[in-house]
Design a protein around this motif. Structure first.
Motif, PDB file in Angstrom:
ATOM      1  N   VAL A 156      20.775 -17.509 -10.938  1.00  0.00           N
ATOM      2  CA  VAL A 156      22.037 -17.200 -11.661  1.00  0.00           C
ATOM      3  C   VAL A 156      22.190 -15.738 -11.677  1.00  0.00           C
ATOM      4  CG1 VAL A 156      23.328 -17.360 -13.819  1.00  0.00           C
ATOM      5  CG2 VAL A 156      22.121 -19.497 -12.841  1.00  0.00           C
ATOM      6  N   SER A 157      20.987 -14.895 -11.900  1.00  0.00           N
ATOM      7  CA  SER A 157      20.897 -13.502 -12.143  1.00  0.00           C
ATOM      8  C   SER A 157      21.429 -12.975 -10.711  1.00  0.00           C
ATOM      9  CB  SER A 157      19.745 -13.107 -12.728  1.00  0.00           C
ATOM     10  OG  SER A 157      19.626 -11.657 -12.531  1.00  0.00           O
ATOM     11  N   ALA A 158      20.952 -13.564  -9.577  1.00  0.00           N
ATOM     12  CA  ALA A 158      20.965 -12.873  -8.344  1.00  0.00           C
ATOM     13  C   ALA A 158      22.542 -12.915  -7.953  1.00  0.00           C
ATOM     14  CB  ALA A 158      20.025 -13.491  -7.415  1.00  0.00           C
ATOM     15  N   PHE A 159      22.888 -14.221  -8.106  1.00  0.00           N
ATOM     16  CA  PHE A 159      24.269 -14.705  -7.729  1.00  0.00           C
ATOM     17  C   PHE A 159      25.504 -13.566  -8.639  1.00  0.00           C
ATOM     18  CE2 PHE A 159      28.369 -17.311  -7.403  1.00  0.00           C
ATOM     19  CZ  PHE A 159      28.128 -17.116  -5.815  1.00  0.00           C
ATOM     20  N   LYS A 160      24.957 -13.272  -9.574  1.00  0.00           N
ATOM     21  CA  LYS A 160      26.155 -12.535 -10.329  1.00  0.00           C
ATOM     22  C   LYS A 160      25.517 -10.996 -10.311  1.00  0.00           C
ATOM     23  CE  LYS A 160      25.558 -14.522 -14.422  1.00  0.00           C
ATOM     24  NZ  LYS A 160      25.771 -14.953 -15.699  1.00  0.00           N
ATOM     25  N   VAL A 161      24.933 -10.593  -9.377  1.00  0.00           N
ATOM     26  CA  VAL A 161      24.590  -9.171  -9.281  1.00  0.00           C
ATOM     27  C   VAL A 161      25.744  -8.338  -9.175  1.00  0.00           C
ATOM     28  CG1 VAL A 161      24.280  -9.168  -6.767  1.00  0.00           C
ATOM     29  CG2 VAL A 161      22.634  -7.637  -8.225  1.00  0.00           C
ATOM     30  N   PHE A 162      25.581  -7.112  -9.926  1.00  0.00           N
ATOM     31  CA  PHE A 162      26.368  -6.172  -9.973  1.00  0.00           C
ATOM     32  C   PHE A 162      26.020  -4.788  -9.741  1.00  0.00           C
ATOM     33  CE2 PHE A 162      29.494  -3.143 -12.013  1.00  0.00           C
ATOM     34  CZ  PHE A 162      30.469  -3.297 -11.307  1.00  0.00           C
TER      35      PHE A 162
END
Length: 303
Positions: A230-236
């Protein structure tokens, strides 16, 4: 005057406090409704409109989602976010476990290393990103060292793929300490007798790791995989700092969250289209978590 019985006093207290749990939960529920539920519902509603920053917009049905299917920028961002998961999640599942096994040893000075490994977690991502940008710049420390050794400078922050790899490195480096703590909690519950029995049977360190440690912390590994996905997919932040606001050369390093930010902000921001992308990000995130949980249940059924 006669005193009331304990049973009668207890029953009166129970009758007077039926709403007490809701009173205690009310502040948290209000905060959740104001900052989570309302923005979520508003985003879903806006995804079916052509709303802009200064224009309310009108209902357009699935027009935003149909446009998304033919938007090259969306597919580039989806590709980069998917590559980010493939590059970051395996590293954040395995490396923190090895690190936790290392710092689990009771040796003098190990507390210092535990604190050192955890320091990047509490550091600001902006500060961390700027430090890594300074290190990987064309005239940064890494390239200066390469030139000293006679090698050519490497375009860590100018090449499309090296920018993604550099951002992944920052994400892994910053997340190691957090997931190390998670694994330390899980390893503390692994009975030492299992390792001792395996050692008596002649199993070496690698064999004990694969046969004892990994099965014992498998549920924790699934949790780490879900959180990291989840964290990697929402990386910004990492990619934004490494690639810049434009998303690298010709925008080829843009991620989905960067695309939402770039599309939906500014005086001419397309809030409706950005909301549609946000809904897609939410759906994919939920699907990722369900896939990880299903894989875990499948492994348990086969075990």
């Amino acid at each position: 005057m006669a005193l009331s019985s304990p049973a009668r006093r207890g029953s009166r207290v129970r009758r007077q406090l039926p709403t007490s749990p809701w009173l205690f939960a009310a502040p948290g529920l209000l905060v959740t409704a104001a900052f989570v539920l309302y923005p979520f519902v508003s985003t879903v509603v806006n995804s079916f409109t052509d709303r802009r920053t200064l224009i309310p917009g009108q209902f357009v049905g699935l027009a935003n989602y149909r446009e998304m299917l033919h938007d090259d920028a969306f597919w580039i961002a989806l590709r980069n976010s998917t590559l980010y998961i493939l590059g970051v999640v395996p590293a954040l599942v395995v490396l923190p476990l090895l690190l936790a096994l290392l710092v689990q040893k009771h040796i003098p000075g190990i507390a210092f290393f535990r604190s050192a490994f955890y320091t990047p977690v509490v550091a600001s991502i902006v500060v961390v990103g700027l430090i890594w940008v300074w290190l990987l710049d064309e005239r940064g420390l890494v390239n200066s060292l390469l030139e000293t050794l006679g090698a050519s400078p490497v375009g860590f922050l100018s090449d499309q793929w090296l920018i993604l790899v550099s951002a992944m490195t920052v994400t892994v480096w910053k997340g190691l300490g957090y997931y190390m703590i998670v694994y330390l909690a899980a390893l503390a519950n692994v009975p030492r007798e299992l390792h001792e029995a395996a050692a008596v049977d002649g199993a070496g360190a690698v064999r004990r790791f694969l046969s004892v440690t990994v099965p014992a912390v498998r549920s924790t590994m699934v949790l780490v995989a879900a959180l990291a996905s989840v964290s990697a997919f929402k990386v910004f932040s990492e990619v934004y700092l490494m690639a810049g606001p434009t998303g690298g050369p010709a925008g080829e390093d843009t991620t989905l969250v960067m695309l939402v930010q770039r599309t939906g902000t500014g005086l001419s921001g397309r809030v409706g289209y950005a909301s549609a992308i946000s809904v897609v990000v939410f759906v994919i995130t939920v699907v990722l978590m369900l896939l990880v949980l299903r894989a875990d249940r499948k492994d348990e059924a086969q075990a």
